[in-house]
Scaffold this motif. Structure first.
Motif, PDB file in Angstrom:
ATOM      1  N   THR A  86      81.125  79.206  -7.175  1.00  0.00           N
ATOM      2  CA  THR A  86      81.858  77.931  -6.709  1.00  0.00           C
ATOM      3  C   THR A  86      81.388  76.780  -6.727  1.00  0.00           C
ATOM      4  O   THR A  86      82.233  75.759  -7.101  1.00  0.00           O
ATOM      5  CB  THR A  86      82.595  78.531  -5.485  1.00  0.00           C
ATOM      6  OG1 THR A  86      81.630  78.388  -4.420  1.00  0.00           O
ATOM      7  CG2 THR A  86      83.457  79.656  -5.569  1.00  0.00           C
ATOM      8  N   SER A  87      80.401  76.581  -6.226  1.00  0.00           N
ATOM      9  CA  SER A  87      79.730  74.782  -6.325  1.00  0.00           C
ATOM     10  C   SER A  87      79.259  74.745  -7.599  1.00  0.00           C
ATOM     11  O   SER A  87      78.213  75.223  -8.231  1.00  0.00           O
ATOM     12  CB  SER A  87      78.466  75.107  -5.038  1.00  0.00           C
ATOM     13  OG  SER A  87      78.121  73.699  -5.198  1.00  0.00           O
ATOM     14  N   PHE A 112      75.956  68.833  -6.738  1.00  0.00           N
ATOM     15  CA  PHE A 112      76.747  70.209  -6.795  1.00  0.00           C
ATOM     16  C   PHE A 112      77.871  69.700  -5.891  1.00  0.00           C
ATOM     17  O   PHE A 112      77.986  68.998  -5.065  1.00  0.00           O
ATOM     18  CB  PHE A 112      76.091  71.290  -6.277  1.00  0.00           C
ATOM     19  CG  PHE A 112      75.207  71.744  -7.372  1.00  0.00           C
ATOM     20  CD1 PHE A 112      75.595  72.920  -8.270  1.00  0.00           C
ATOM     21  CD2 PHE A 112      74.153  71.255  -7.510  1.00  0.00           C
ATOM     22  CE1 PHE A 112      74.658  73.465  -9.204  1.00  0.00           C
ATOM     23  CE2 PHE A 112      73.043  71.732  -8.570  1.00  0.00           C
ATOM     24  CZ  PHE A 112      73.549  72.893  -9.203  1.00  0.00           C
ATOM     25  N   SER A 113      79.176  70.304  -6.334  1.00  0.00           N
ATOM     26  CA  SER A 113      80.422  70.175  -5.539  1.00  0.00           C
ATOM     27  C   SER A 113      80.330  70.629  -4.133  1.00  0.00           C
ATOM     28  O   SER A 113      81.065  69.856  -3.153  1.00  0.00           O
ATOM     29  CB  SER A 113      81.710  70.980  -6.413  1.00  0.00           C
ATOM     30  OG  SER A 113      81.353  72.141  -6.481  1.00  0.00           O
ATOM     31  N   ASN A 114      79.522  71.469  -4.113  1.00  0.00           N
ATOM     32  CA  ASN A 114      79.384  72.005  -2.487  1.00  0.00           C
ATOM     33  C   ASN A 114      77.729  72.431  -2.284  1.00  0.00           C
ATOM     34  O   ASN A 114      77.484  73.676  -2.473  1.00  0.00           O
ATOM     35  CB  ASN A 114      80.145  73.372  -2.350  1.00  0.00           C
ATOM     36  CG  ASN A 114      80.152  73.666  -0.905  1.00  0.00           C
ATOM     37  OD1 ASN A 114      79.637  73.109   0.057  1.00  0.00           O
ATOM     38  ND2 ASN A 114      80.165  75.131  -0.841  1.00  0.00           N
ATOM     39  N   ALA A 139      76.179  75.342  -0.463  1.00  0.00           N
ATOM     40  CA  ALA A 139      76.124  76.787  -1.021  1.00  0.00           C
ATOM     41  C   ALA A 139      74.643  77.051  -1.068  1.00  0.00           C
ATOM     42  O   ALA A 139      74.282  78.349  -1.141  1.00  0.00           O
ATOM     43  CB  ALA A 139      76.665  76.763  -2.410  1.00  0.00           C
TER      44      ALA A 139
END
Length: 216
Positions: free
Chosen positions: A130-131, A156-158, A161
């Protein structure tokens, strides 16, 4: 003579620190691409990867060509190789799953080396499915002139993680058809050792006291 000795002692301490830091901060190996694996226009894996610093690491290769074309990805003799036929601009991916681990405890980034690429290409990383780190455009690399690509966790988007990470995916695609490239070792970028930082601080204090004493 006496003024030379403190400098020699300080140089010795710095050398010892450098050697200690090198040993304490060695990068964690994810994959050195030594285990043979190959797939063309399909999926291969998962297969167990030996020699990794991660527990129970498994690798899955996936090649997705454009209609009517051929995309191949294979691992052999320390290289990850991606190849597209002249009528394919497909995507190849390497998916890793492993025992969950806190990457932030010992690293702040990932490193991948491009050994050669005959055209510009794009690369993407995905953590825990997801990230995401969006596709990046990278220049071609001449044979014999490797280029190291760094992926900071903060990109990274998150980034969170990486505190409980159990999978990584690397996606590769050419910006033109008939793209070929070779990649080598995937590893982490180590965080500075706390002990090393303390020693550096102590050296700084010692040096400051010595300069003060000389000034007096």
């Amino acid at each position: 003579m006496n003024s030379v000795m403190p400098k020699m002692r300080l140089s010795g301490l710095i050398l010892i620190l450098a050697l200690f830091t090198q040993a304490a901060e060695s990068a964690t190996l994810i994959d050195n691409f030594a285990n043979l694996q190959s797939t063309t226009n399909t999926v291969n894996g998962p297969v167990n990867v030996s020699g990794s610093g991660l527990s129970n690491l498994q690798r899955t290769l996936n090649s997705s060509p454009t209609p009517g074309g051929t995309t191949r990805i294979f691992v052999e003799e320390g290289l990850l190789t991606v190849g597209n036929s002249s009528n394919s601009a497909g995507t190849a991916s390497v998916f890793y799953n492993f025992d969950a681990i806190d990457f932030t405890a010992f690293a702040n980034a990932l490193l991948l080396t491009t050994e050669s690429s005959d055209a510009t290409y794009q690369i993407q990383m995905i953590a825990n499915g997801t990230s995401m780190l969006s596709f990046q455009n990278l220049a071609s690399v001449a044979i014999g002139s490797p280029s190291t690509i760094r992926f900071d966790f903060s990109q990274f988007s998150n980034p969170a993680a990486f505190k409980n990470l159990n999978s990584l995916e690397l996606k590769l695609r050419g910006t033109n058809a008939a793209w070929d490239a070779d990649f080598s070792k995937l590893s982490t970028v180590p965080e500075p050792s706390i002990t090393a930082l303390l020693i550096i601080g102590a050296l700084g204090i010692t040096s400051g006291r010595r300069r003060k004493a000389v000034a007096v």
